[in-house]
Design a protein around this motif. Structure first.
Motif, PDB file in Angstrom:
ATOM      1  N   UNK A   1      -3.564  -3.674  -6.726  1.00  0.00           N
ATOM      2  CA  UNK A   1      -3.244  -5.015  -5.892  1.00  0.00           C
ATOM      3  C   UNK A   1      -2.126  -4.973  -4.878  1.00  0.00           C
ATOM      4  N   UNK A   2      -1.880  -3.921  -4.341  1.00  0.00           N
ATOM      5  CA  UNK A   2      -0.643  -3.809  -3.364  1.00  0.00           C
ATOM      6  C   UNK A   2       0.543  -3.735  -3.964  1.00  0.00           C
ATOM      7  N   UNK A   3       0.532  -3.437  -5.303  1.00  0.00           N
ATOM      8  CA  UNK A   3       1.735  -3.565  -6.042  1.00  0.00           C
ATOM      9  C   UNK A   3       2.201  -2.066  -6.139  1.00  0.00           C
ATOM     10  N   UNK A   4       2.453  -1.264  -5.033  1.00  0.00           N
ATOM     11  CA  UNK A   4       2.960   0.214  -4.993  1.00  0.00           C
ATOM     12  C   UNK A   4       3.959   0.146  -3.910  1.00  0.00           C
ATOM     13  N   UNK A   5       5.012   0.687  -4.273  1.00  0.00           N
ATOM     14  CA  UNK A   5       6.078   1.015  -3.363  1.00  0.00           C
ATOM     15  C   UNK A   5       5.673   1.944  -2.156  1.00  0.00           C
ATOM     16  N   UNK A   6       4.404   2.513  -1.910  1.00  0.00           N
ATOM     17  CA  UNK A   6       3.966   2.955  -0.838  1.00  0.00           C
ATOM     18  C   UNK A   6       2.840   2.270  -0.084  1.00  0.00           C
ATOM     19  N   UNK A   7       2.537   1.166  -0.688  1.00  0.00           N
ATOM     20  CA  UNK A   7       1.358   0.448  -0.127  1.00  0.00           C
ATOM     21  C   UNK A   7       1.409   0.000   1.334  1.00  0.00           C
ATOM     22  N   UNK A   8       0.608  -0.004   2.018  1.00  0.00           N
ATOM     23  CA  UNK A   8       0.609  -0.393   3.534  1.00  0.00           C
ATOM     24  C   UNK A   8       0.784  -1.798   3.670  1.00  0.00           C
ATOM     25  N   UNK A   9       1.810  -2.095   4.353  1.00  0.00           N
ATOM     26  CA  UNK A   9       1.912  -3.545   4.670  1.00  0.00           C
ATOM     27  C   UNK A   9       1.674  -3.796   6.248  1.00  0.00           C
ATOM     28  N   UNK A  10       1.763  -2.831   6.997  1.00  0.00           N
ATOM     29  CA  UNK A  10       1.600  -2.959   8.541  1.00  0.00           C
ATOM     30  C   UNK A  10       0.313  -2.119   8.691  1.00  0.00           C
ATOM     31  N   UNK A  11      -0.479  -2.548   9.418  1.00  0.00           N
ATOM     32  CA  UNK A  11      -1.564  -1.665  10.006  1.00  0.00           C
ATOM     33  C   UNK A  11      -1.127  -1.817  11.623  1.00  0.00           C
ATOM     34  N   UNK A  12      -1.200  -0.522  12.224  1.00  0.00           N
ATOM     35  CA  UNK A  12      -0.819  -0.551  13.591  1.00  0.00           C
ATOM     36  C   UNK A  12      -2.055   0.387  14.132  1.00  0.00           C
ATOM     37  N   UNK A  13      -2.825  -0.316  15.174  1.00  0.00           N
ATOM     38  CA  UNK A  13      -4.040   0.078  15.541  1.00  0.00           C
ATOM     39  C   UNK A  13      -4.165   0.142  17.071  1.00  0.00           C
TER      40      UNK A  13
END
Length: 486
Positions: A283-295
């Motif tokens: 559920x996004x609760x990881x220090x390495x989770x992606x919070x930004x998608x640059x496409x």
């Protein structure tokens, strides 16, 4: 049935000296899952007493014996998946898949620690004087203070423990208030069953209100010689400051504001699958989770459509259902905080392309935003939830600038079919970790793991993790008598 546990000090389960306890509330049921002892400063001192008293014996124990303990602990952990899943689901709402991953990696961390016990630990130096042999010798520092977080409790609890113990130190672990069982007591049980001598590892549990006192008492104790912390940047600043005040080295692995960059030559379906995992795992609760998608703008339309569809299709439910991919967050307060970040961003001009809205108790839907402005709190703050912001770019330079536009610097992913192109971009990202043709979430026990800037300093993993908890001494041996002036 509520689980009741005490402190682990000197290899024994003991109550807090005051007799106080504190409850662990299950995030998805709202009922008490466990009751644990609530330590105060005197309990911390008792744990350090035990660790300091056993340091000489543990640090001098033969390497074969120490190695056997970690190997056995890994085997015990491998056979404890169901138990770990029960604890993690009850304490943090973790899904079964996330629990399995935690157990697998934590067992490998113990195996890496076993290997490190007998790895070379020092160097032969080139001496200036003839007839002198110079050595750089790494030795354990003494008692280590360790702090484990709740989000990947079995992984990060094992990482807090393994390398310092393998180096020959003893250790006092302050378990997470949200996951005192799966981040601490469960692992201590396994290690003691594997043969870890009493006193080598102590585990302190506490009420959240007492956390500052516990941390300060532990770090200030003169017998504690190094600090090992994984957690948020805000708390990491406090821990780092305390360690610096007492002139103690620290390894700090803190929060991230990580990007996955999708270059113009990417396989779009692969990029979508990778990004969904990076955003929504645990559920996004990881220090390495992606919070930004640059496409890249040339593929952004197709990527966005497929990504939004994939988010909406993720199975959401309770942790006990093994089909659940997106489970609850660690608390209703966490879900409310994420909803507030999304609302603030939308108020300031962001658009919701998937998810959004109000939380449902501890659940928040996987959410995709675009056009998040720099004055929105979400632009810079780590959401620690299944939320990401999509931005397009036209050139590599623009992508690099946007990815580096954060105070953090933990991890990044680059999706490309051209590894040379990917490496060229990756080398300009200011992060401690980058994965080419992969997403941002990965961990291997033999690799140097850690961040840059506000994401912390120092490295876990492999020889770097051992060296972080050793004192490097310069030793010389004169094979002939020296000639002195005068």
């Amino acid at each position: 049935m509520t689980i009741a546990r005490q402190l682990s000090i000197g290899g024994k389960d003991v109550p807090a000296r005051t007799g106080r306890t504190t409850d662990v509330i299950s995030p998805h049921t709202g009922v008490v899952f466990a009751t644990v002892a609530a330590a105060d400063a005197s309990d911390v001192t008792a744990a350090v007493d035990a660790a300091a008293a056993t340091f000489d014996d543990w640090s001098s124990l033969g390497p074969s014996a120490r190695r056997a303990i970690f190997t056995k602990a890994a085997e015990l952990l491998d056979s404890s998946t169901e138990r770990a899943a029960q604890l993690m689901a009850g304490e943090t709402g973790a899904t079964f898949g996330w629990a399995v991953f935690n157990v697998t990696l934590a067992a490998d961390i113990f195996r890496e620690a076993a290997a490190a016990v007998t790895a070379p630990r020092g160097e032969v130096l080139t001496a200036q004087q003839e007839g002198v042999l110079g050595l750089a010798v790494r030795e354990p520092v003494g008692v280590v203070a360790a702090f484990a977080p709740w989000n990947a409790p079995t992984i990060l609890g094992a990482r807090a423990i393994a390398a310092p113990l393998a180096a020959g130190n003893t250790l006092v672990l302050k378990a997470s208030e949200s996951a005192p069982l799966s981040s601490g007591l469960f692992l201590a049980d396994l290690l003691h069953e594997a043969g870890l001598p009493p006193g080598v590892l102590g585990v302190i549990t506490n009420d959240p209100v007492d956390a500052p006192q516990i941390a300060e008492t532990l770090i200030a104790d003169e017998r504690v010689r190094a600090v090992n912390f994984t957690g948020s940047t805000a708390v990491g600043r406090i821990i780092g400051t305390l360690a610096a005040q007492h002139l103690k080295p620290a390894v700090l692995e803190l929060g991230g504001k990580n990007s996955v960059i999708v270059l113009d030559d990417a396989d779009i379906d692969y990029a979508v699958a990778a990004a969904v995992f990076a955003v929504c795992a645990n559920s996004g609760q990881i220090c390495m989770s992606a919070e930004r998608l640059l496409v890249h703008e040339s593929i952004a339309a197709e990527f966005t459509t497929k990504f939004a569809t994939a988010l909406a299709a993720l199975p959401t439910g309770i942790p006990e259902d093994r089909a659940t991919v997106v489970g609850p967050l660690v608390s209703t307060a966490a879900a409310a905080r994420i909803a507030a970040l999304v609302t603030d961003a939308v108020t300031k001009g962001a658009k919701v392309l998937a998810g959004g809205g109000d939380p449902n108790g501890a659940w928040y839907p996987p959410t995709l935003l675009t056009d998040v402005p720099p004055d929105a709190e979400l632009y810079h703050a780590e959401s620690f939830g299944p939320v990401c912001a999509l931005t397009t770019f036209a050139t590599d330079e623009e992508a690099i600038t946007k990815a580096n536009d954060t105070g953090n610097g933990l991890s990044a992913g680059l999706i490309t079919e051209n590894t040379t192109h990917g490496l060229r971009v990756a080398r300009r990202l200011r992060t401690g970790i980058v994965h080419i043709n992969d997403q941002s979430v990965a961990d291997e026990p033999q690799a140097p793991f850690g961040g840059f800037r506000n994401s912390g300093y120092g490295r876990f993993g492999g020889r770097w993790g051992i060296e972080a908890f050793c004192n490097t001494r310069w030793v010389t041996i004169a094979t002939e008598q020296a000639h002195f002036p005068g």
